[in-house]
Scaffold this active site. Structure first.
Site, PDB file in Angstrom:
ATOM      1  N   HIS A  94       0.793  -1.493   0.079  1.00 60.25           N
ATOM      2  CA  HIS A  94       0.094   0.068   0.285  1.00 60.25           C
ATOM      3  C   HIS A  94       0.930   1.654   0.062  1.00 60.25           C
ATOM      4  O   HIS A  94       2.176   1.299   0.211  1.00 60.25           O
ATOM      5  CB  HIS A  94      -0.783   0.135   1.272  1.00 60.25           C
ATOM      6  CG  HIS A  94      -1.968  -0.799   1.066  1.00 60.25           C
ATOM      7  ND1 HIS A  94      -2.097  -2.235   0.884  1.00 60.25           N
ATOM      8  CD2 HIS A  94      -3.515  -0.869   0.856  1.00 60.25           C
ATOM      9  CE1 HIS A  94      -3.547  -3.132   1.598  1.00 60.25           C
ATOM     10  NE2 HIS A  94      -4.253  -1.866   1.125  1.00 60.25           N
ATOM     11  N   LYS A 111      -0.595   4.846   4.605  1.00 57.95           N
ATOM     12  CA  LYS A 111      -1.372   4.190   5.215  1.00 57.95           C
ATOM     13  C   LYS A 111      -0.829   3.662   6.011  1.00 57.95           C
ATOM     14  O   LYS A 111      -0.111   3.700   7.185  1.00 57.95           O
ATOM     15  CB  LYS A 111      -1.346   2.838   4.461  1.00 57.95           C
ATOM     16  CG  LYS A 111      -2.463   1.666   5.029  1.00 57.95           C
ATOM     17  CD  LYS A 111      -2.744   0.776   4.513  1.00 57.95           C
ATOM     18  CE  LYS A 111      -3.860  -0.073   5.008  1.00 57.95           C
ATOM     19  NZ  LYS A 111      -5.011   0.275   5.278  1.00 57.95           N
TER      20      LYS A 111
HETATM   21  N1  LIG Z   1     -12.385  -0.231   3.124  1.00 62.05           N
HETATM   22  C1  LIG Z   1     -12.146  -0.045   2.001  1.00 62.05           C
HETATM   23  O1  LIG Z   1     -12.939  -0.723   0.968  1.00 62.05           O
HETATM   24  C2  LIG Z   1     -11.200   0.927   1.927  1.00 62.05           C
HETATM   25  C3  LIG Z   1     -10.463   1.798   0.946  1.00 62.05           C
HETATM   26  C4  LIG Z   1      -9.607   2.144   1.109  1.00 62.05           C
HETATM   27  C5  LIG Z   1      -9.044   2.694   2.241  1.00 62.05           C
HETATM   28  N2  LIG Z   1     -10.004   2.085   3.625  1.00 62.05           N
HETATM   29  C6  LIG Z   1      -9.045   2.751   5.105  1.00 62.05           C
HETATM   30  O2  LIG Z   1     -10.410   4.292   4.800  1.00 62.05           O
HETATM   31  C7  LIG Z   1      -9.703   5.024   5.606  1.00 62.05           C
HETATM   32  C8  LIG Z   1      -9.320   6.047   4.758  1.00 62.05           C
HETATM   33  O3  LIG Z   1      -8.703   6.579   3.967  1.00 62.05           O
HETATM   34  P1  LIG Z   1      -7.721   7.062   2.917  1.00 62.05           P
HETATM   35  O4  LIG Z   1      -7.243   6.952   2.407  1.00 62.05           O
HETATM   36  O5  LIG Z   1      -9.081   8.644   2.698  1.00 62.05           O
HETATM   37  O6  LIG Z   1      -7.139   7.872   4.368  1.00 62.05           O
HETATM   38  P2  LIG Z   1      -6.919   9.754   4.635  1.00 62.05           P
HETATM   39  O7  LIG Z   1      -6.003  10.079   5.350  1.00 62.05           O
HETATM   40  O8  LIG Z   1      -6.444  10.168   3.056  1.00 62.05           O
HETATM   41  O9  LIG Z   1      -8.384  10.186   4.888  1.00 62.05           O
HETATM   42  C9  LIG Z   1      -9.105   9.804   6.470  1.00 62.05           C
HETATM   43  C10 LIG Z   1      -9.417  11.861   6.932  1.00 62.05           C
HETATM   44  O10 LIG Z   1     -10.201  11.536   7.929  1.00 62.05           O
HETATM   45  C11 LIG Z   1      -9.959  12.647   8.593  1.00 62.05           C
HETATM   46  N3  LIG Z   1     -10.209  12.540  10.154  1.00 62.05           N
HETATM   47  C12 LIG Z   1      -9.392  12.312  11.130  1.00 62.05           C
HETATM   48  N4  LIG Z   1      -9.955  12.073  11.711  1.00 62.05           N
HETATM   49  C13 LIG Z   1     -11.323  12.813  12.104  1.00 62.05           C
HETATM   50  C14 LIG Z   1     -12.459  13.175  13.207  1.00 62.05           C
HETATM   51  N5  LIG Z   1     -12.211  12.484  14.390  1.00 62.05           N
HETATM   52  N6  LIG Z   1     -13.707  13.200  12.512  1.00 62.05           N
HETATM   53  C15 LIG Z   1     -13.447  12.996  11.100  1.00 62.05           C
HETATM   54  N7  LIG Z   1     -12.637  13.343  10.472  1.00 62.05           N
HETATM   55  C16 LIG Z   1     -11.501  12.413  10.786  1.00 62.05           C
HETATM   56  C17 LIG Z   1      -9.280  12.858   8.369  1.00 62.05           C
HETATM   57  O11 LIG Z   1      -9.201  14.586   8.737  1.00 62.05           O
HETATM   58  C18 LIG Z   1      -8.552  12.701   6.748  1.00 62.05           C
HETATM   59  O12 LIG Z   1      -9.097  13.770   6.253  1.00 62.05           O
HETATM   60  C19 LIG Z   1      -8.460   4.730   6.369  1.00 62.05           C
HETATM   61  O13 LIG Z   1      -8.544   3.506   7.054  1.00 62.05           O
HETATM   62  C20 LIG Z   1      -8.054   3.165   5.301  1.00 62.05           C
HETATM   63  O14 LIG Z   1      -7.180   2.057   5.135  1.00 62.05           O
HETATM   64  C21 LIG Z   1     -10.623   1.962   3.179  1.00 62.05           C
END
Ligand SMILES: NC(=O)c1ccc[n+]([C@@H]2O[C@H](COP(=O)([O-])OP(=O)(O)OC[C@H]3O[C@@H](n4cnc5c(N)ncnc54)[C@H](O)[C@@H]3O)[C@@H](O)[C@H]2O)c1
Length: 240
Positions: free
Chosen positions: A135, A139
């Site tokens: 990844h 991450k």
């Molecule tokens: N299930 C799936 O298919 C899948 C696919 C991709 C990513 N993910 C997961 O999704 C999550 C997000 O991924 P990403 O790439 O968008 O990450 P990212 O770091 O780009 O975004 C995460 C966002 O969460 C926000 N955040 C942090 N604390 C917060 C709070 N208390 N309240 C509201 N927002 C808050 C941050 O400001 C940030 O903008 C990760 O855990 C990743 O592993 C899952």
């Protein structure tokens, strides 16, 4: 449909774009910087919340929505020790909660192939099984939620494998499935399951080219759960 985005990072932004292209309205884009905006929202005007934030924020975000009877689609990984209490809360509040470690249809087909292969390999004692996931460097969790889902299926199908462990853990545990995690930009996600013997290797892999597949899956699930109740899964959504 009015959709609240809990977490507006890489995933939240693509989910928002896809949702709007499918005719939905975005009721709020909540990040760590503006989380107090939640207080000014009318929960009755929100049909579904889609939560892709961070491991340390997921529980609070999801609880906020479920407590207000807003159905939640969550994809955040790395917080799953608290999932049973969220599931209990969703049942108590008579709303819907849907979690998937991976929302891509291709990965969910890959999950099926992985389980089938694990069943075939359970009596093949000359092979050892291992996993690799790659990844992007931002991450937060390690190994990935998808790798853990793959590992859990292998452990369920093969009684010879007792647990999984990260390659960087020093303890040597017999009959463990070792997961190697690599962080290389801009990889959106690759998972490889490998069975090795002295004679040959069997390998299955899935590679995502972008985050679009995860985001579209989350929006399609949000459309599906809008008027449902209870704890729902990808298998039910895909009718596997
Ligand atoms: N299930 C799936 O298919 C899948 C696919 C991709 C990513 N993910 C997961 O999704 C999550 C997000 O991924 P990403 O790439 O968008 O990450 P990212 O770091 O780009 O975004 C995460 C966002 O969460 C926000 N955040 C942090 N604390 C917060 C709070 N208390 N309240 C509201 N927002 C808050 C941050 O400001 C940030 O903008 C990760 O855990 C990743 O592993 C899952």
């Amino acid at each position: 449909m009015n959709i609240l985005l809990l977490g507006y990072g890489k995933m939240g932004k693509i989910i928002g774009e896809i949702a709007e292209s499918r005719g939905h309205l975005i009721a709020g884009k909540i990040n760590i910087e503006n989380s107090e905006e939640l207080n000014s929202l009318d929960p009755k005007s929100i049909d579904v919340a889609i939560e892709f934030s961070q491991p340390d924020a997921a529980f609070e975000n999801i609880s906020w929505a479920i407590n207000r009877k807003i159905p939640v689609v969550s994809g955040t990984t790395g917080w799953l020790d608290k999932k049973p209490s969220i599931e209990a809360l969703a049942l108590e509040k008579k709303t819907a909660f849907f979690y998937a470690s991976n929302f891509s249809v291709g990965v969910n087909i890959f999950f099926r192939i992985n389980r089938f292969l694990a069943g075939l390999m359970k009596d093949q004692n000359d092979y050892s099984v291992s996993m690799e996931e790659i990844h992007h460097t931002e991450k937060k969790d390690n190994p990935s939620g998808t790798a853990i889902t793959l590992a859990e299926a292998i452990i369920e199908e093969n009684p010879n494998i007792r647990n999984w462990k990260s390659a960087d853990e020093s303890s040597k545990v017999e009959n463990s499935l070792v997961i190697t995690s690599k962080r290389i930009d801009p990889a959106p996600g690759t998972h490889i399951v490998r069975y090795q013997s002295e004679i040959d290797d069997i390998e299955i892999s899935h590679t995502a080219y972008s985050r679009k597949g995860f985001a579209l899956g989350a929006v399609l699930v949000a459309e599906w759960i809008k008027d449902k109740n209870g704890v729902l899964t990808m298998d039910e959504f895909l009718s596997f």
